[in-house]
Write a protein that holds these residues in place. Sequence first.
Motif, PDB file in Angstrom:
ATOM      1  N   ASP A  88      14.372   9.082 -89.897  1.00 39.32           N
ATOM      2  CA  ASP A  88      15.526   9.896 -89.534  1.00 39.32           C
ATOM      3  C   ASP A  88      16.141   9.434 -88.217  1.00 39.32           C
ATOM      4  OD1 ASP A  88      15.558  11.407 -91.784  1.00 39.32           O
ATOM      5  OD2 ASP A  88      14.294  13.016 -90.991  1.00 39.32           O
ATOM      6  N   ARG A  91      18.109   6.329 -88.930  1.00 37.26           N
ATOM      7  CA  ARG A  91      19.315   6.624 -89.701  1.00 37.26           C
ATOM      8  C   ARG A  91      20.398   7.268 -88.854  1.00 37.26           C
ATOM      9  NH1 ARG A  91      16.494   8.805 -95.231  1.00 37.26           N
ATOM     10  NH2 ARG A  91      16.267   6.775 -96.223  1.00 37.26           N
ATOM     11  N   SER A  92      19.967   8.084 -87.867  1.00 38.89           N
ATOM     12  CA  SER A  92      21.002   8.739 -87.069  1.00 38.89           C
ATOM     13  C   SER A  92      21.609   7.755 -86.071  1.00 38.89           C
ATOM     14  CB  SER A  92      20.439   9.979 -86.376  1.00 38.89           C
ATOM     15  OG  SER A  92      19.430   9.607 -85.478  1.00 38.89           O
ATOM     16  N   MET A  96      26.474   3.668 -91.776  1.00 43.02           N
ATOM     17  CA  MET A  96      26.606   2.811 -92.955  1.00 43.02           C
ATOM     18  C   MET A  96      27.898   3.114 -93.697  1.00 43.02           C
ATOM     19  SD  MET A  96      23.839   1.668 -95.617  1.00 43.02           S
ATOM     20  CE  MET A  96      24.160   0.362 -96.750  1.00 43.02           C
ATOM     21  N   LEU A 115      29.995  17.037 -90.391  1.00 42.84           N
ATOM     22  CA  LEU A 115      28.764  17.561 -90.994  1.00 42.84           C
ATOM     23  C   LEU A 115      27.505  17.028 -90.307  1.00 42.84           C
ATOM     24  CD1 LEU A 115      27.996  18.930 -94.099  1.00 42.84           C
ATOM     25  CD2 LEU A 115      26.869  16.730 -94.077  1.00 42.84           C
ATOM     26  N   ALA A 116      27.362  15.703 -90.260  1.00 47.72           N
ATOM     27  CA  ALA A 116      26.141  15.133 -89.692  1.00 47.72           C
ATOM     28  C   ALA A 116      26.031  15.395 -88.186  1.00 47.72           C
ATOM     29  CB  ALA A 116      26.056  13.647 -90.008  1.00 47.72           C
ATOM     30  N   TRP A 119      24.825  19.051 -87.978  1.00 48.23           N
ATOM     31  CA  TRP A 119      23.513  19.414 -88.528  1.00 48.23           C
ATOM     32  C   TRP A 119      22.390  18.490 -88.082  1.00 48.23           C
ATOM     33  CZ3 TRP A 119      22.648  23.931 -90.920  1.00 48.23           C
ATOM     34  CH2 TRP A 119      23.780  24.638 -91.342  1.00 48.23           C
ATOM     35  N   VAL A 120      22.719  17.239 -87.743  1.00 46.59           N
ATOM     36  CA  VAL A 120      21.661  16.319 -87.322  1.00 46.59           C
ATOM     37  C   VAL A 120      21.614  16.226 -85.803  1.00 46.59           C
ATOM     38  CG1 VAL A 120      20.785  13.974 -87.489  1.00 46.59           C
ATOM     39  CG2 VAL A 120      21.909  15.031 -89.457  1.00 46.59           C
ATOM     40  N   LYS A 122      23.100  18.306 -83.758  1.00 47.25           N
ATOM     41  CA  LYS A 122      23.188  19.668 -83.200  1.00 47.25           C
ATOM     42  C   LYS A 122      24.301  19.790 -82.166  1.00 47.25           C
ATOM     43  CE  LYS A 122      19.183  20.614 -85.215  1.00 47.25           C
ATOM     44  NZ  LYS A 122      19.249  21.224 -86.522  1.00 47.25           N
ATOM     45  N   ARG A 164      33.594   8.599 -90.395  1.00 48.46           N
ATOM     46  CA  ARG A 164      32.444   9.493 -90.563  1.00 48.46           C
ATOM     47  C   ARG A 164      31.188   8.883 -89.950  1.00 48.46           C
ATOM     48  NH1 ARG A 164      30.258  11.013 -96.508  1.00 48.46           N
ATOM     49  NH2 ARG A 164      29.751   8.803 -96.514  1.00 48.46           N
ATOM     50  N   ALA A 165      31.001   7.578 -90.202  1.00 51.53           N
ATOM     51  CA  ALA A 165      29.826   6.912 -89.636  1.00 51.53           C
ATOM     52  C   ALA A 165      29.927   6.871 -88.113  1.00 51.53           C
ATOM     53  CB  ALA A 165      29.694   5.511 -90.216  1.00 51.53           C
ATOM     54  N   MET A 168      28.794   9.794 -85.646  1.00 49.87           N
ATOM     55  CA  MET A 168      27.395   9.944 -85.235  1.00 49.87           C
ATOM     56  C   MET A 168      27.102   9.076 -84.007  1.00 49.87           C
ATOM     57  SD  MET A 168      25.577  12.074 -86.942  1.00 49.87           S
ATOM     58  CE  MET A 168      23.854  11.631 -87.088  1.00 49.87           C
TER      59      MET A 168
END
Lengths: 257, 484
Positions: A88, A91-92, A96, A115-116, A119-120, A122, A164-165, A168
């Motif tokens: 995880d 991935r964060s 990709m 979203l990410a 939720w990922v 925070k 989107r990528a 993060m």
Amino acid sequence: MTTRTTAIPAASDEAAIEIVKLNKWYGTFHVLRDIDLVVGKGERIVIAGPSGSGKSTLIRCINRLEEHQSGKIIVDGTELTHDLKNIDKVRSEVGMVFQHFNLFPHLTILENCTLAPIWVRKIPKREAEETAMHFLTKVKIPEQAHKYPGQLSGGQQQRVAIARALCMRPRIMLFDEPTSALDPEMIKEVLDTMIELAEDGMTMLCVTHEMGFAQAVAHRVIFMDQGQIVEQNTPKEFFNNPRSERTKLFLSQILGH
Amino acid sequence: MSETHSETVAYVRETMLPPEPPPLAETGAIKWLRENLFSGPLNIALTFVGLGIVWLVVSTVGPWLSHSVWNAGSMAECRQIIAQTWGEGATGACFALIKHRWNQFLFGFYPQALYWRPVLAFGLLFLALAPVLFSESTKARRVVLGLSLALTFVFAALLGAPMGALLGMAVLMLLWAALIETRPRWSLLASLAYPFIAVWLLWGGSLWSEAMVLAGFCLGFVVWRLLAARFGLLAFALAVMATAAWWLLLAGPLASVLAGVLPLRLRPVSSDQFGGFVLSITIGVAGIALSLPLGVILALARRSDLPVIKLLAVMFIEFIRGVPLITLLFVASLLLNYFLPPGTNFDIILRVIIMVTLFAAAYMAEVIRGGLAALPKGQYEAADALGLDYWKAQRLIVLPQALKISIPGIVSTFIGMFKDTTLVVFVGLFDPLKAMADTIRASFEWKGAYWEPYIFVGAIFFILCFGMSRYSMYLERRLKRDHH
């Protein structure tokens, strides 16, 4: 093809990704054979090769969408093992972009992008939305933020996928044939976005057949065949002086017409 | 233009053609008839056969319906009226039976003075569901809220609710509706509390016992939330233990103490007084509400990478689906009595609800699994690549899409299950279709009524099921995300 000649930052010597003796099988089929690869921070690599050569599998191993059976993959100092926490974490930090965009069709463009982070990472919703709008502006589609992916063209969707990528704040970006599913008229807009990203000094691994893109931004081109790295070189050398016969054949086929 | 083209190869269009409307096709009834009914010898023959069948049905049922009698005290009186008005040998429906006994079809043997309680429970059901079912459309939600408020109040008043109850009801419903409109998120908590309110209204007794059960759930939830970060799965086990300990040790005494301080009691109604649609809807709604989450869990378990979980899910689903519902109901009514310690009072309706839920959940799991399988692999990969963990990916990405795909199947399962609630007749409960119809027919006055009860009960089932079906179509339209 865009042939911009802005200063594209060079790679540093520090390693972002270290791959040592990587082997992977699908059942009994040996897809990746003894891959050794070190990617420096800020380095941009284009991976080319015929279909079935294992190039997509290789970059999908880097964020563990595919599991490898032997060898080592260390991403940003974290080794990928069965430990879910490490997976995880990697991935964060690794963004990709897929061939078929894979946007979430039930969410708006803005929600896809927030979203990410929410939720990922925070991050508070409002801050995540500001970041998302920043990147949507960067890929030049802020006005589409409240539409759904199904209402956008392929090129627009792929640019959303890049935004989107980026939301993060990844250190590394992986591109898995980002333009192969697009109409010719839309390829340019996506490549322009990727070139801009390169100008910002992002570490990039890109599986693509866009050789113009490779010449414009890559530090290194890697040519794969039958699960192995057959040749790697600077784009200039790679295209002008290919050494292996396999590379020559490949280049003559994709550039020959 | 075409001549230019044939002479030279080079061609440049100077003006783009504007779009034009399509040619006016021949339309009208004659064309429709020719195309759909008389397009060939076989179709012509089938059309006439079809017309014949329609004529046969209408000529038999038509007079029977048009001769129907609504005001009579017994079957004999009905027949007499029909013979007087339409001549000897005429047949006619005797809907007077429905007029006389509608209350038994709807409420079974529920005490007549307390009819307002199931009505209120049914009305509140819509208040509890509105924020969930109509979260997308303020207008639809307001219409539903307004209608359920007004109808509940009117029916409760007509059915003889006492003044105090009517007053309390009006205040409760208005406050709840206001909560839904102003704080939709908070109103979901009220929706979660609804089952306990409904149980209290239906079965009566002290509100405190339901409140203690609810408090047990809340306690378990709080324990889990506090410990989840540190203990993971162990926290869940601890939460279950805390809840169980609360129910077994503290809930009883505390409930009686609170009842002593503030007695909130309704007259108790026992399960064997339930019947008709009160029974069907109670079992149906509980089964629907419980089988969906259970079905989701089973579907996810069946697709799990963990072999033990997958095996358990497969065994459960295949076993339950392989056994007729009636078998499970017999298990609920007979076998459980042997296994439970003697003297345990395990309510028969509760047992039936558990079995019906398990049965529907097995079907639901397969329907939802179909939705999960229909999602492109790329969705899972995109969720993974963004660093979402399993539960977040399921909750935020996978389930919203999979459930949307499965809506028609899910609602079909709901409708099937709701109609299956009539099977409770086999374990001695009074379902509206068989048990209530037989009971009424067994009375002296209504001996010999055959079709009328079935038509009435069938019509109510149809309205309820058709409503569910229309709602599912509305929801599908609402959730459409492309081409608008």
